[in-house]
Design a protein around this motif. Structure first.
Motif, short mmCIF file in Angstrom:
data_model
loop_
_atom_site.label_atom_id
_atom_site.label_comp_id
_atom_site.label_asym_id
_atom_site.label_seq_id
_atom_site.Cartn_x
_atom_site.Cartn_y
_atom_site.Cartn_z
N UNK A 1 11.85 3.10 -24.21
CA UNK A 1 12.76 3.09 -23.07
C UNK A 1 12.10 2.48 -21.85
N UNK A 2 10.82 2.73 -21.66
CA UNK A 2 10.11 2.12 -20.53
C UNK A 2 10.09 0.61 -20.67
N UNK A 3 9.85 0.12 -21.87
CA UNK A 3 9.83 -1.33 -22.10
C UNK A 3 11.21 -1.94 -21.84
N UNK B 1 11.95 3.18 -8.61
CA UNK B 1 12.30 4.29 -9.51
C UNK B 1 11.47 4.24 -10.77
N UNK B 2 11.33 3.03 -11.32
CA UNK B 2 10.54 2.87 -12.54
C UNK B 2 9.08 3.24 -12.29
N UNK B 3 8.54 2.78 -11.19
CA UNK B 3 7.15 3.06 -10.85
C UNK B 3 6.92 4.56 -10.69
N UNK B 4 7.87 5.25 -10.09
CA UNK B 4 7.78 6.69 -9.91
C UNK B 4 7.70 7.41 -11.27
N UNK C 1 13.09 15.44 -19.85
CA UNK C 1 13.21 15.10 -18.43
C UNK C 1 12.95 13.61 -18.21
N UNK C 2 11.86 13.11 -18.75
CA UNK C 2 11.55 11.68 -18.61
C UNK C 2 12.59 10.81 -19.30
N UNK C 3 13.06 11.28 -20.44
CA UNK C 3 14.07 10.51 -21.17
C UNK C 3 15.35 10.39 -20.35
N UNK D 1 14.79 7.93 -17.49
CA UNK D 1 14.80 6.54 -17.95
C UNK D 1 16.20 6.11 -18.36
N UNK D 2 16.95 7.00 -19.02
CA UNK D 2 18.33 6.66 -19.39
C UNK D 2 19.17 6.36 -18.16
N UNK D 3 19.00 7.15 -17.12
CA UNK D 3 19.74 6.93 -15.88
C UNK D 3 19.36 5.59 -15.26
#
Length: 127
Positions: free
Chosen positions: A48-50, A85-88, A110-112, A115-117
């Protein structure tokens, strides 16, 4: 009294000890399966990060290719916000890694969700 003697003999027999070892083995296998499951969920976070990084780069491309100054400024503003937001999210995960804290299921969820948002907002902006 006889009961205590029989119980002490039963507890010291190899069959009873073997059952206790089987329980330990089952518990160890359960922990190993849970660890693998959490590792798979973390790999999903990496994917998801990628995806988020790829979409952010598309926003940057849109910003650079905008012909109208207003659209370029809008894309630049969006790019800065999405990148922040991504960096955070990335820094939060990196901080846990440096502290050698393993994510549990709730942390991964929580992270998922974050990232989905972010991905959803990126896709909506790019449409």
């Amino acid at each position: 009294m006889k009961f205590l003697i029989v119980l002490s003999i039963l507890v010291t027999t190899p069959a009873f000890a073997q059952k206790a070892n089987l329980a330990d083995v089952k518990e160890g296998k359960l922990q190993a399966v849970e660890a693998m499951w959490l590792q798979d969920l973390e790999q999903g976070l990496n994917v998801k990060q990628q995806k988020a990084m790829a979409l952010i780069s598309l926003v940057a491309t849109k910003m650079n290719n905008a012909s109208d100054e207003n659209r370029r400024e809008e894309a630049e503003y969006a790019h800065v916000g999405f990148a922040a937001r991504f960096q955070n999210i990335r820094e939060d995960r990196a901080e846990l890694a440096t502290k050698e804290i393993k994510l549990d299921y709730a942390g991964i969820q929580n992270y998922s969700k974050r990232l989905d948002s972010l991905i959803s907002d990126l896709q909506a902006f790019l449409k």
